[in-house]
Design an enzyme around this catalytic site. Structure first.
Site, mmCIF file in Angstrom:
data_model
loop_
_atom_site.group_PDB
_atom_site.id
_atom_site.type_symbol
_atom_site.label_atom_id
_atom_site.label_comp_id
_atom_site.label_asym_id
_atom_site.label_seq_id
_atom_site.Cartn_x
_atom_site.Cartn_y
_atom_site.Cartn_z
ATOM 1 N N ILE A 159 0.838 -1.208 0.000
ATOM 2 C CA ILE A 159 0.000 0.000 0.000
ATOM 3 C C ILE A 159 0.873 1.259 0.000
ATOM 4 C CG2 ILE A 159 -1.719 1.299 1.354
ATOM 5 C CD1 ILE A 159 -2.799 -1.384 0.279
ATOM 6 N N GLU A 177 -3.727 5.718 -17.154
ATOM 7 C CA GLU A 177 -3.446 7.149 -17.072
ATOM 8 C C GLU A 177 -2.153 7.427 -17.802
ATOM 9 O OE1 GLU A 177 -3.401 7.393 -12.772
ATOM 10 O OE2 GLU A 177 -1.220 7.264 -12.695
ATOM 11 N N HIS A 222 0.539 11.081 -9.124
ATOM 12 C CA HIS A 222 1.246 9.802 -9.016
ATOM 13 C C HIS A 222 2.675 9.956 -9.537
ATOM 14 C CE1 HIS A 222 -2.725 7.324 -9.239
ATOM 15 N NE2 HIS A 222 -2.373 7.553 -7.995
ATOM 16 N N TYR A 239 -12.736 3.708 -7.601
ATOM 17 C CA TYR A 239 -13.965 3.638 -6.808
ATOM 18 C C TYR A 239 -15.092 4.322 -7.573
ATOM 19 C CZ TYR A 239 -10.110 3.416 -3.388
ATOM 20 O OH TYR A 239 -8.939 3.148 -2.754
#
Lengths: 292, 381
Positions: free
Chosen positions: A96, A209, A248, A159
């Site tokens: 994570i 992306e 990111h 999500y």
């Protein structure tokens, strides 16, 4: 049946006593995930939500059987945590942690390959096989059980799309976040291969992306293999500027490489339907599954 | 984070990679003194962390110390690709037989470092890759083995060298690889790598881009993370970083705040689809607190270009009520300086809506609708 985890998967939480580790251990247990032990050096003997804590994985495995782990430790210690999991024979490791140095990720991924283990992440929400096992931090309520496999480079956008799939009356088999970093354990091709062999999955959604060429390589794979399950995609970052990291670490257009346009074009040429808006995904899923 | 050329060369020297004799100067008279010490002719090079510096006029030559003073005066204080030149590097001017390229970078597809060498140095390597790919040697490096001497020899041989030169060139390659690993380089390159008429190899230029995420093990560069000298960030971007926000400045007029990189990027894309232009990308990150929200919103309110702010939150770990409280805090402290459009769903959504309704803010359900609304308002304002 799940492609990385299922109702039988037994997992260890590395970094279980930290804020994040503690919080998500609760949510994973609530989901029904078998968390058999936790590890935090120096905290051996404690319990977190009834889960026994050990100083090392070796000690945990002396008392419990497990084949997976989920890592919440801070970035400077993530390399060590991942190597400990690998060396002790764990086969599915979800990382994570965000902000791991690239060199550490390269080492983790190379060692995992050597040992035949799967790394999910780093910088991932994890993996969920709906109704069976959640080894991750995604909000469970957005997922409904169904036959759509989802692979994504992001968190909240996943999500968003999972919620759209649910609203459309469809559901998800397994959703895996491959991670937002430049170096990750899984790429889209490897996930597509797993979905190909998964009887619970009838269609696949890729959420890509800008940055790198994972989407282009997935397109090539779909085309060359004559991939039998229908695939749709959403690609974020059409309005990104070159040379800037969009949140990111892996979301960066370098020179002319890694643009959204290049990915969309490659996917469309491979017969993949690319949504313009996240909200369109449900409609596309309906078409892919032959239902309206 | 990109180091400046002179800093990269200091690191190169520590690893035994030959660089030209030279010194940094911050004033024209210092440049003159350096030129006197080194002997002329010299190259005077603007120290900015930007590529294409030569083409932009950032490298000048001088035949006398007086001329070095003049050209340094021209460079110092000027701007190259929007970056202020605060220092120049004054170096001996190399005699050149041939210009090569050598670099180590991250190959994302192969998940490892890759060494790239070319007999065509002095131009951008991407250009060579496009026009003469046969002139490029690519060598992926297994992370568990590393680049061994025999690998380095193979690369040097592929560039056509033999004997003593083969050994010295391959040893230079090996040193740069060691540097890349130990310094956590995302990219390090020597372009051009000059072969002198005497057959020596010297790094005429040096580039070292250190992985930001690895700076915790490089204390000497760590404080530079938030400094303007790094060159690849605008002042607004630096301020956002200090506040712990992922922010990129764009050239439109709709301020954007989202949680999660993918969702925020998708929000920008929706704005574009509606014919609007975003002023920024701002990702609150996971589990955002009310403080982080208010810090983000006040940052955008201080940007005069922003006509409306679109906030798009999908609550997972992030709680909608926390976000709503952050928005409220800004209203109480500074007032809404611009109209805001909020889309918010997920964890504790009802409580978030209630807080915002009481503050007179309507909350929308779909991001498409929210983007449309923001574009409309931006047109009106």
């Amino acid at each position: 049946m799940g492609i990385f985890v299922d109702r039988e998967t037994r997992a260890i939480v590395q970094g279980i006593t930290g804020t994040q580790g503690r919080f998500h251990t609760r949510l994973m247990l609530d989901y029904g995930t078998k968390i058999v032990a936790g590890v935090t050096p120096g905290r051996g003997g404690m319990e977190v939500h009834g889960v026994p804590v050990y100083d090392t994985i070796e000690e945990a495995l002396g008392k419990h059987e497990a084949e997976a782990s989920i890592i919440f430790v801070p970035a400077p210690f993530a390399l060590d945590a991942a190597l400990e999991a690998l060396e002790n024979g764990l086969k599915t490791i979800v990382i994570i942690t965000e902000g791991i140095p690239i060199r550490d990720s390269m080492e983790i991924v190379a060692r995992a390959k050597q040992r035949g283990a799967t790394i999910i992440g780093p910088n991932t929400p994890g993996v969920i096989t709906v109704g069976e096992c959640k080894l991750g931090i995604m909000p469970a309520q957005v997922f409904k059980e169904g036959s759509v496999g989802v692979a994504s480079r992001s968190g909240t956008l996943t999500y968003e799309i999972a919620a759209a799939i649910s609203r459309g009356g469809f559901g998800v088999s397994t959703c895996v976040g491959i991670g937002g970093d430049p170096i990750t354990g899984l790429n889209f091709v490897e996930v597509l291969e797993r979905f190909r062999d998964d009887p619970s999955t009838e269609a696949v959604i890729l959420i890509g992306e800008i940055g790198g060429d994972l989407e282009e390589r997935a397109a090539r794979y779909i085309l060359e293999q004559g991939y039998l399950k229908p695939v749709a995609a959403f690609i974020a970052g059409r309005s990104a500027v070159a040379g800037k990291r969009m949140g990111h670490a892996g979301a960066i257009i370098q020179g002319r490489a890694g643009t959204a346009e290049s990915k969309i074009q490659a996917l469309r040429e491979a017969g993949v339907e690319v949504a313009e808006r996240p909200g369109e995904i449900a409609k596309i899923v309906g078409e892919l599954l032959g239902r309206d | 984070m990109n180091l400046l050329e002179f800093e990269a060369k200091e690191v190169f020297s520590r690893y035994g990679i030959p660089v030209p004799r030279g010194e940094v100067a911050s004033t024209p008279s210092q440049a003159e003194e350096v030129a006197e010490r080194l002997g002329v002719p010299v190259a005077v090079k603007a120290q900015v962390a930007a590529g294409g510096r030569g083409k932009a006029g950032g490298i000048l030559f001088a035949e006398t110390p007086q001329e070095a003073r003049d050209v340094a005066g021209r460079l110092l204080g000027s701007e190259i690709h929007g970056l202020r030149v605060r220092k120049v590097l004054v170096e001996e001017r190399l005699r050149i037989k041939r210009e090569l390229y050598f670099g180590i970078t991250v190959d994302r597809s192969s998940r490892c470092y890759v060494a790239i060498a070319s007999s065509e140095g002095g131009v951008e390597i991407e250009e060579v890759a496009a026009t003469a790919p046969e002139r490029i040697v690519r060598f992926p490096i297994d992370p568990l083995y590393g680049l061994k001497s025999y690998h380095a020899l193979r690369i040097a041989k592929a560039l056509g060298y033999s004997g003593r030169q083969l050994r010295s060139l391959s040893s230079l390659f090996h040193r740069l690889y060691t540097l890349a690993v130990e310094q956590d380089a995302e990219l390090t390159e020597i372009n051009p790598l000059v072969e002198t008429p005497e057959g020596e190899f010297i790094a005429a230029d040096a580039r070292l881009n250190i992985d930001d995420n690895a700076l915790f093990r490089h204390p000497e560069f760590k404080e530079r993370l938030f400094s303007e000298e790094r060159g690849d960030l605008t002042p607004e971007e630096l301020e956002a970083r200090r506040r712990g926000l992922a922010y990129v400045k764009l050239d439109g007029e709709i301020g954007v705040i989202g949680n999660g990189a993918g969702l925020t990027m998708a929000t920008l894309d929706m704005i574009r689809l509606q014919g609007g232009r975003a002023a920024d990308f701002l990702d609150l990150g996971g589990g955002a607190s009310s403080e982080r929200m208010s810090s983000a919103l006040s940052l955008l309110f201080s940007d005069p270009r922003v006509r409306v702010v679109l906030i798009n939150i999908l609550g997972g770990i992030t709680r909608c009520d926390e976000v709503a409280r952050g928005i409220l805090e800004v209203k109480e402290k500074m007032g809404f300086r611009r109209p805001i459009v909020v889309r918010m769903i997920g964890t504790n959504e009802e409580e978030g809506r209630r807080i915002l309704r009481e503050a007179g803010v309507e909350v929308l359900e779909s991001m498409e609708e929210a983007a449309e609304r923001a574009v409309e308002i931006a047109r009106r304002e």
